[in-house]
Design a protein around this motif. Sequence first.
Motif, short mmCIF file in Angstrom:
data_model
loop_
_atom_site.label_atom_id
_atom_site.label_comp_id
_atom_site.label_asym_id
_atom_site.label_seq_id
_atom_site.Cartn_x
_atom_site.Cartn_y
_atom_site.Cartn_z
N ASN A 1 9.66 15.74 -1.85
CA ASN A 1 8.28 15.62 -2.09
C ASN A 1 7.85 14.44 -2.87
O ASN A 1 6.94 13.55 -2.64
N LEU A 2 8.78 14.18 -4.12
CA LEU A 2 8.47 13.08 -4.92
C LEU A 2 8.73 11.41 -4.16
O LEU A 2 7.94 10.66 -4.30
N ALA A 3 9.64 11.50 -3.20
CA ALA A 3 10.11 10.32 -2.37
C ALA A 3 8.89 10.17 -1.44
O ALA A 3 8.36 8.97 -1.25
N GLU A 4 8.34 11.16 -0.84
CA GLU A 4 7.10 11.07 0.18
C GLU A 4 5.96 10.59 -0.89
O GLU A 4 5.05 9.77 -0.25
N ARG A 5 5.62 11.02 -1.91
CA ARG A 5 4.65 10.57 -2.69
C ARG A 5 4.62 9.08 -3.13
O ARG A 5 3.94 8.59 -2.91
N LEU A 6 5.77 8.72 -3.33
CA LEU A 6 6.12 7.24 -3.61
C LEU A 6 5.92 6.54 -2.49
O LEU A 6 5.22 5.37 -2.52
N ARG A 7 6.46 7.00 -1.21
CA ARG A 7 6.05 6.02 0.09
C ARG A 7 4.50 6.14 0.07
O ARG A 7 4.19 4.97 0.76
N HIS A 8 3.81 7.29 -0.18
CA HIS A 8 2.35 7.39 0.18
C HIS A 8 1.76 6.15 -0.64
O HIS A 8 0.80 5.66 -0.47
N ALA A 9 2.29 6.15 -1.87
CA ALA A 9 1.78 5.28 -2.93
C ALA A 9 2.01 3.74 -2.33
O ALA A 9 1.13 2.83 -2.71
N ASP A 10 3.18 3.58 -1.94
CA ASP A 10 3.35 2.24 -1.48
C ASP A 10 2.50 1.80 -0.18
O ASP A 10 1.88 0.77 -0.18
N ARG A 11 2.16 2.93 0.61
CA ARG A 11 1.43 2.50 1.68
C ARG A 11 -0.10 2.16 1.32
O ARG A 11 -0.58 1.41 1.98
N LYS A 12 -0.50 2.81 0.48
CA LYS A 12 -1.94 2.65 -0.35
C LYS A 12 -1.85 1.26 -0.76
O LYS A 12 -3.18 0.89 -0.58
N ILE A 13 -0.79 0.87 -1.81
CA ILE A 13 -1.19 -0.45 -2.26
C ILE A 13 -1.02 -1.50 -1.12
O ILE A 13 -1.91 -2.52 -1.19
N GLU A 14 -0.10 -1.23 -0.03
CA GLU A 14 -0.27 -2.24 1.11
C GLU A 14 -1.68 -2.29 1.74
O GLU A 14 -2.06 -3.27 2.00
N SER A 15 -2.07 -1.26 1.91
CA SER A 15 -3.35 -1.24 2.66
C SER A 15 -4.53 -1.78 1.89
O SER A 15 -5.23 -2.49 2.55
N LEU A 16 -4.64 -1.74 0.56
CA LEU A 16 -5.55 -2.17 -0.34
C LEU A 16 -5.30 -3.63 -0.47
O LEU A 16 -6.33 -4.45 -0.42
N ALA A 17 -3.93 -4.00 -0.27
CA ALA A 17 -4.04 -5.73 -0.57
C ALA A 17 -3.99 -6.17 0.89
O ALA A 17 -4.33 -7.59 0.58
N LEU A 18 -3.71 -5.75 1.87
CA LEU A 18 -3.53 -6.51 3.19
C LEU A 18 -4.57 -6.19 4.22
O LEU A 18 -4.47 -6.71 5.20
N MET A 19 -5.43 -5.08 4.37
CA MET A 19 -5.87 -4.45 5.42
C MET A 19 -7.58 -4.63 4.94
O MET A 19 -7.84 -4.60 3.71
N ASP A 20 -8.50 -4.74 5.88
CA ASP A 20 -9.76 -4.78 5.57
C ASP A 20 -10.40 -3.12 5.70
O ASP A 20 -9.41 -2.34 5.87
N VAL A 21 -11.46 -3.00 5.41
CA VAL A 21 -11.96 -1.68 5.25
C VAL A 21 -11.79 -1.07 6.64
O VAL A 21 -11.55 0.22 6.91
#
Length: 223
Positions: free
Chosen positions: A133-153
């Motif tokens: 569960n903690l690993a999935e939460r970390l993975r989710h945080a990584d995806r969120k950081i990636e989308s904020l940095a690299l994706m448009d709305v």
Amino acid sequence: MPRIATVSVIALKTFPLFHGLSDQALDAVAQVAMMRRVARGQSALIAGDRPDYVYLVLTGSLKVVVSDEDGREVILSILGQGELFGEMAMFDEQPRSASVVAVMPSDLVLIAKQDFRRIMEGSFDVSWRIMCNLAERLRHADRKIESLALMDVYGRVARLLIEMAEDVDGETVLVRRLSKQDIAKMIGASREMVSRVMKDLGQQGLIEERADGIVLRERLGEI
């Protein structure tokens, strides 16, 4: 915190965390668990609180939020039935890092930190699922950081919808009720921009907003 209601073994069996445990082991868990009803808009826990309990969602839906001194809010995730929160208390004594607020009336199972540690010590499967569960939460945080940095709305909205959707009778549907404001707070955009993006996605035939949820079309993943 006073004991509000007892928890049955049948209720505990609904949680993926406890799958595979014997009735005897579940009965031991039930002896140290308590139930709490949280009204819509009420906080289950508040950032800065002492980490005394681990929580499991029996029914309802809650949002994990952080906010600044001006009241601006960011939604980190939405929690639903069967999910766990507050488990970082197992590993450190730091205050709660976020608040958890009920989106709709919710029933929670609470287990004191010390009791939960004993459960983990007695079951490798429970300990392993906590780590997953903690690993999935970390993975989710990584995806969120990636989308904020690299994706448009558009890309951020599409990714959020896809991640939260589920298969319903052969269709990909976002069943959980999310307002445009909630989506905006989850992806770091304005509500007005999210409304425009959602309208545009609908006009392109990439999503369909229905009474039973938002249906996602396969091409949405190509954005």
